[in-house]
Design a protein around this motif. Sequence first.
Motif, PDB file in Angstrom:
ATOM      1  N   PHE A 169      -9.305   0.820 -10.151  1.00 10.81           N
ATOM      2  CA  PHE A 169      -8.643   1.563  -9.079  1.00 10.81           C
ATOM      3  C   PHE A 169      -7.539   2.436  -9.663  1.00 10.81           C
ATOM      4  CE2 PHE A 169     -10.073  -2.507  -7.353  1.00 10.81           C
ATOM      5  CZ  PHE A 169     -10.953  -2.052  -6.379  1.00 10.81           C
ATOM      6  N   ASP A 170      -7.434   3.653  -9.159  1.00  7.80           N
ATOM      7  CA  ASP A 170      -6.365   4.538  -9.612  1.00  7.80           C
ATOM      8  C   ASP A 170      -5.222   4.535  -8.616  1.00  7.80           C
ATOM      9  OD1 ASP A 170      -7.404   5.660 -12.040  1.00  7.80           O
ATOM     10  OD2 ASP A 170      -8.891   6.702 -10.811  1.00  7.80           O
ATOM     11  N   TYR A 171      -4.040   4.835  -9.133  1.00 11.90           N
ATOM     12  CA  TYR A 171      -2.876   5.054  -8.279  1.00 11.90           C
ATOM     13  C   TYR A 171      -2.681   6.556  -8.117  1.00 11.90           C
ATOM     14  CZ  TYR A 171      -1.926   0.284  -9.910  1.00 11.90           C
ATOM     15  OH  TYR A 171      -2.032  -1.044 -10.217  1.00 11.90           O
ATOM     16  N   LEU A 172      -1.867   6.949  -7.132  1.00 15.56           N
ATOM     17  CA  LEU A 172      -1.540   8.365  -6.985  1.00 15.56           C
ATOM     18  C   LEU A 172      -0.776   8.830  -8.217  1.00 15.56           C
ATOM     19  CD1 LEU A 172      -0.416   8.613  -3.233  1.00 15.56           C
ATOM     20  CD2 LEU A 172      -2.601   9.280  -4.247  1.00 15.56           C
ATOM     21  N   ILE A 173       0.119   7.931  -8.679  1.00 14.87           N
ATOM     22  CA  ILE A 173       0.952   8.247  -9.830  1.00 14.87           C
ATOM     23  C   ILE A 173       0.755   7.137 -10.844  1.00 14.87           C
ATOM     24  CG2 ILE A 173       3.341   8.564 -10.582  1.00 14.87           C
ATOM     25  CD1 ILE A 173       3.961   9.153  -7.613  1.00 14.87           C
TER      26      ILE A 173
ATOM     27  N   LEU B 195      12.758   4.406  -4.342  1.00 12.22           N
ATOM     28  CA  LEU B 195      11.758   3.686  -5.123  1.00 12.22           C
ATOM     29  C   LEU B 195      10.324   4.039  -4.770  1.00 12.22           C
ATOM     30  CD1 LEU B 195      13.159   0.087  -5.363  1.00 12.22           C
ATOM     31  CD2 LEU B 195      13.151   1.915  -7.036  1.00 12.22           C
ATOM     32  N   LEU B 196      10.150   5.030  -3.883  1.00 18.16           N
ATOM     33  CA  LEU B 196       8.793   5.276  -3.401  1.00 18.16           C
ATOM     34  C   LEU B 196       7.809   5.540  -4.540  1.00 18.16           C
ATOM     35  CD1 LEU B 196       7.116   5.456  -0.786  1.00 18.16           C
ATOM     36  CD2 LEU B 196       7.220   7.920  -1.075  1.00 18.16           C
ATOM     37  N   LEU B 197       8.218   6.374  -5.504  1.00 22.89           N
ATOM     38  CA  LEU B 197       7.286   6.691  -6.595  1.00 22.89           C
ATOM     39  C   LEU B 197       6.961   5.449  -7.416  1.00 22.89           C
ATOM     40  CD1 LEU B 197       8.652  10.155  -7.796  1.00 22.89           C
ATOM     41  CD2 LEU B 197       6.904   9.673  -6.076  1.00 22.89           C
ATOM     42  N   ASN B 198       7.954   4.571  -7.572  1.00 21.82           N
ATOM     43  CA  ASN B 198       7.694   3.321  -8.299  1.00 21.82           C
ATOM     44  C   ASN B 198       6.683   2.464  -7.546  1.00 21.82           C
ATOM     45  OD1 ASN B 198      10.294   4.446  -8.892  1.00 21.82           O
ATOM     46  ND2 ASN B 198      10.721   2.634 -10.131  1.00 21.82           N
ATOM     47  N   ARG B 199       6.824   2.436  -6.233  1.00 20.00           N
ATOM     48  CA  ARG B 199       5.883   1.646  -5.437  1.00 20.00           C
ATOM     49  C   ARG B 199       4.472   2.191  -5.571  1.00 20.00           C
ATOM     50  NH1 ARG B 199       9.570  -1.164  -2.342  1.00 20.00           N
ATOM     51  NH2 ARG B 199      11.439   0.026  -1.847  1.00 20.00           N
ATOM     52  N   LEU B 200       4.372   3.531  -5.570  1.00 16.59           N
ATOM     53  CA  LEU B 200       3.041   4.132  -5.570  1.00 16.59           C
ATOM     54  C   LEU B 200       2.357   4.052  -6.924  1.00 16.59           C
ATOM     55  CD1 LEU B 200       3.688   7.236  -3.313  1.00 16.59           C
ATOM     56  CD2 LEU B 200       2.525   5.110  -2.714  1.00 16.59           C
ATOM     57  N   SER B 201       3.080   3.596  -7.941  1.00 17.80           N
ATOM     58  CA  SER B 201       2.458   3.507  -9.265  1.00 17.80           C
ATOM     59  C   SER B 201       2.289   2.057  -9.691  1.00 17.80           C
ATOM     60  CB  SER B 201       3.307   4.262 -10.288  1.00 17.80           C
ATOM     61  OG  SER B 201       4.637   3.790 -10.252  1.00 17.80           O
ATOM     62  N   LYS B 202       2.209   1.149  -8.722  1.00 17.67           N
ATOM     63  CA  LYS B 202       2.013  -0.256  -9.060  1.00 17.67           C
ATOM     64  C   LYS B 202       0.892  -0.848  -8.220  1.00 17.67           C
ATOM     65  CE  LYS B 202       4.701  -3.629  -7.633  1.00 17.67           C
ATOM     66  NZ  LYS B 202       3.827  -4.381  -6.714  1.00 17.67           N
ATOM     67  N   MET B 203       0.542  -2.066  -8.566  1.00 19.61           N
ATOM     68  CA  MET B 203      -0.488  -2.765  -7.821  1.00 19.61           C
ATOM     69  C   MET B 203      -0.096  -2.802  -6.343  1.00 19.61           C
ATOM     70  SD  MET B 203      -2.415  -6.238  -8.567  1.00 19.61           S
ATOM     71  CE  MET B 203      -1.033  -7.304  -8.789  1.00 19.61           C
ATOM     72  N   GLY B 204      -1.061  -2.676  -5.493  1.00 20.31           N
ATOM     73  CA  GLY B 204      -0.778  -2.591  -4.069  1.00 20.31           C
ATOM     74  C   GLY B 204      -0.961  -1.162  -3.618  1.00 20.31           C
ATOM     75  N   ALA B 205      -0.875  -0.206  -4.588  1.00 20.56           N
ATOM     76  CA  ALA B 205      -1.088   1.190  -4.242  1.00 20.56           C
ATOM     77  C   ALA B 205      -2.409   1.693  -4.805  1.00 20.56           C
ATOM     78  CB  ALA B 205       0.076   2.039  -4.752  1.00 20.56           C
ATOM     79  N   GLY B 206      -3.243   0.776  -5.272  1.00 20.31           N
ATOM     80  CA  GLY B 206      -4.564   1.173  -5.761  1.00 20.31           C
ATOM     81  C   GLY B 206      -5.360   1.763  -4.614  1.00 20.31           C
ATOM     82  N   ILE B 207      -5.943   2.946  -4.841  1.00 20.87           N
ATOM     83  CA  ILE B 207      -6.586   3.664  -3.731  1.00 20.87           C
ATOM     84  C   ILE B 207      -8.010   3.138  -3.494  1.00 20.87           C
ATOM     85  CG2 ILE B 207      -7.354   5.912  -2.878  1.00 20.87           C
ATOM     86  CD1 ILE B 207      -4.312   5.629  -2.912  1.00 20.87           C
ATOM     87  N   LEU B 208      -8.250   2.759  -2.238  1.00 19.70           N
ATOM     88  CA  LEU B 208      -9.535   2.190  -1.854  1.00 19.70           C
ATOM     89  C   LEU B 208     -10.365   3.233  -1.094  1.00 19.70           C
ATOM     90  CD1 LEU B 208      -8.289  -1.252  -0.460  1.00 19.70           C
ATOM     91  CD2 LEU B 208      -8.927  -0.650  -2.792  1.00 19.70           C
ATOM     92  N   PRO B 209     -11.678   3.051  -1.079  1.00 22.08           N
ATOM     93  CA  PRO B 209     -12.549   3.992  -0.375  1.00 22.08           C
ATOM     94  C   PRO B 209     -12.589   3.679   1.121  1.00 22.08           C
ATOM     95  CG  PRO B 209     -13.855   2.319  -1.461  1.00 22.08           C
ATOM     96  CD  PRO B 209     -12.437   1.979  -1.753  1.00 22.08           C
ATOM     97  N   ALA B 210     -11.962   4.534   1.930  1.00 22.08           N
ATOM     98  CA  ALA B 210     -11.821   4.257   3.363  1.00 22.08           C
ATOM     99  C   ALA B 210     -13.189   4.137   4.050  1.00 22.08           C
ATOM    100  CB  ALA B 210     -11.000   5.365   4.014  1.00 22.08           C
ATOM    101  N   LYS B 211     -14.053   5.090   3.784  1.00 21.60           N
ATOM    102  CA  LYS B 211     -15.323   5.146   4.515  1.00 21.60           C
ATOM    103  C   LYS B 211     -16.195   3.941   4.162  1.00 21.60           C
ATOM    104  CE  LYS B 211     -19.206   8.240   5.452  1.00 21.60           C
ATOM    105  NZ  LYS B 211     -20.239   7.308   5.002  1.00 21.60           N
ATOM    106  N   TYR B 212     -16.256   3.637   2.885  1.00 21.67           N
ATOM    107  CA  TYR B 212     -17.078   2.521   2.402  1.00 21.67           C
ATOM    108  C   TYR B 212     -16.651   1.216   3.060  1.00 21.67           C
ATOM    109  CZ  TYR B 212     -19.029  -0.707  -1.150  1.00 21.67           C
ATOM    110  OH  TYR B 212     -19.691  -1.707  -1.809  1.00 21.67           O
ATOM    111  N   ILE B 213     -15.326   1.000   3.146  1.00 18.15           N
ATOM    112  CA  ILE B 213     -14.834  -0.248   3.730  1.00 18.15           C
ATOM    113  C   ILE B 213     -15.042  -0.256   5.242  1.00 18.15           C
ATOM    114  CG2 ILE B 213     -12.786  -1.695   4.075  1.00 18.15           C
ATOM    115  CD1 ILE B 213     -11.813  -0.760   1.339  1.00 18.15           C
TER     116      ILE B 213
END
Lengths: 305, 522
Positions: free
Chosen positions: B78-82, B170-188
């Motif tokens: 999974f990738d993060y935004l950052i 801390l928003l950027l820090n949050r978006l670059s850690k576990m929990g911000a891994g991007i999931l496939p909306a349609k698939y789920i």
Amino acid sequence: MGKYVFKSLLQVIPVLFIVSLIVFILVRVTGDPVALMLPETATAEDRAVLTEALGLDQPLYTQYMKFLVSALQGDFGQSFRYGQPALQLVLERLPASFELAVAAMFFAVLMAVPLGVISAVKRNTFTDLIISGISVIGKAMPNFWMGIMLILLFSVMLGVLPVSGRGGLSHLILPAFTLGVGLAAQMTRLIRSSMLEILSQDYIRTARSKGLGRMVVIGKHAFRNGLIPVVTIMSLQFTSLIGGTLITETVFSWPGLGQLLVVAVNTHDMAIVQAAVFVIALIVVITNILTDVAYRLLDPRIKFD
Amino acid sequence: MKKRQWTGMWITLLAVVLVLSACGGTSTGTDSNSASSGTEGSGAASTTLTIAAATDIESFDPHNNNNTSSEAVLVNVFDYLIKNDSEQNKVPGLAESWEQVDDTTWRFKLREGVTFHNGDPFTSADVKYTIERVAKDETLKQNSYFKNIVEVKAVDEHTVDIITDGPDPLLLNRLSKMGAGILPAKYIEDNGMDAFLKQPVGTGPYKFSKWTKDDRVVLVKNENYYGDEPKWNEVVFRVIPEASTRVSELLAGGVDVAASIPSTDIARIEGEADKKIVKAPIQRVLQLIFRQTEGSITADPKVREAIDLAIDKQGIVDSIAGGAGIVTRTSVTPGNFGADPSLYKTSLYDLEKAKQLLKEAGYAEGEAEMTISVSSQYKEQVEVVAAMLEQAGFKINMDVLEPSAFSERYSSKSFKEIFMIGIGNSLFDASNNYNRYMLEEAKGESDYNNPEVEKLLQSALVNMDPEAREKEYQQVQQIFAEERPAVYLYQMEGVYGTNARVNFTPRSDEMFYADEITPAAQ
């Protein structure tokens, strides 16, 4: 015999009920899973929210009633760690544990039967002494140490067997042997004493005096009767192999029930602990019934009532 | 006749074993290949990378995981935004650029032409679904890091606005850690979460292939990855909880990288020609936290100073950690926002002065009695600390607890004078280290109370000016170095054993980005 089996199965129900109650209470009084699930920096509020979401804020009897109702429908709850049905996770592990247990039993029987018979037939000789010595050592050697030593010898130094994990037959040899040795030691001594007793019986003497060959007497008359206590120990050990191979499974990273249970206890994954203990208890009682049946088949004098 | 029956039994038993192990063989068929590529890997391009860790991942749900070893695996799927590069600088991931619109809104430009492993295109809808899920579902283990996000607005197909409930530095820090891994909306949405967890799909360089719990996770190369071509055809993460087995597996060539090498095995691995030990500081500082509640002996600053001076930190690093540690007087180590380098790689130790301070505080030899609670994983460290403190004239009761019992006492804040704990920092920000000393949180635990620190911490929590914010945290650190609400022992180091056929430089965040591990030049 059908009636006997039916009656025994009925007795299973209260046993399982009591086991489930004890485990349920134990996992709840020994620790708090919420604390382990959250990071060190979580606030009291985070903990309260999660506790409530998991239903752990409710009184114990409410929790137990809920557990019981769903358990009767085959639902043992969700694992906190994996977020999947606990029973399914436990059942997934059974083949690995079963495979290891059968293989260990195979090694044990392979070693114990000839050693036990030889040492009975040659009792109080040098051979007997050696065999007894080996089985004392085998019994006393901790699984943990032996596993590590076997890995060092066969995997690191000789490079002939894989170190750990579950794969083909080669992965099975070391852990099964480790487990099998202790078992074999116990069985050897049992077979020896059981054979000794039988060899002194009248009918053996009769058979000998009829002029039957030594091998025929031992093989045909004595051995079969000497087996009954072995069946007992095999069944007892088999159930402990299924549920109790924690150390060996950990040393060899064998993904069986034992390892699942160790991790579940450490992380207070209640649903898994409950489901695993339940399944192990079920295997134990069923094995016991099968053992009784096996006795009766081996010795027609034992009657079903 | 009888004999034949017994022979029959043997054959049956043997057959059962063979069949069962064959089942095992098919389900983990790739294993034997990977093990052999490990041992015979000196040939041409070996394309399987095998890494051994002590703990398994919890699941393939990046929002419902809370251990580093899970994230270490999941970052490949999974990738993060950052992303954080190996120096913890923020670099583009699925977001190509970002800007702050106002105090509570950040705008992200998303990378175009990215597809999930199942072929679905990656769009702003996926970001909205993913981030709102973790921000709103309180039962998810990562929720506490994201609950201040109130909304994700899809501006267009490739632009999103993330809106927080207040200024959040801390928003950027949050978006670059576990929990911000991007999931496939349609698939789920089409298949449900359970199906997703069985066959997870991300945008990362490696695709899910197989997970045998407590045994291994197998990932395969994503041919359609948007970045550089992935280096390995297959990446295998093995779970080997027993340390000596992990070391043996490395020595036997079954794995390329083995994590968490015990200090006692370091020399053994270094003694092998084709094996290497590599270390890197990790985000965990071992520390003693004091109760300053009135009446507690550790409420006296002189006592706390005496404790600090009585402990030879470098001695503990050398003796217990096998040298794998860096002494520090702050828990905000370099690589974290707000670090004060002047307090790093340094420690105070003066046994004579410690004895004297204790006397000044009014305690004769053996009168200053204290209990140190600790989780059993730090048993050896606490034994040495206790011995050192007793030399200075303290009387120490060691309270070594099984980890879950420690956790429970920890969350119920019921420790006595001191507890020893290793605290990590997954946000790479000083706030993570210091929020516990804010009035509300400290109540009942350390009972630390300093209005000046409170003001600085409150301000830093919402300060959107990075420079001013950094100064605030550095000021707090200087005060802490004086007041000692905690004594820091050392920053831990991750110790890894590697096979010479790979080049591996460990990261301070303990992640295993497979593509940062490269085959060694032949």
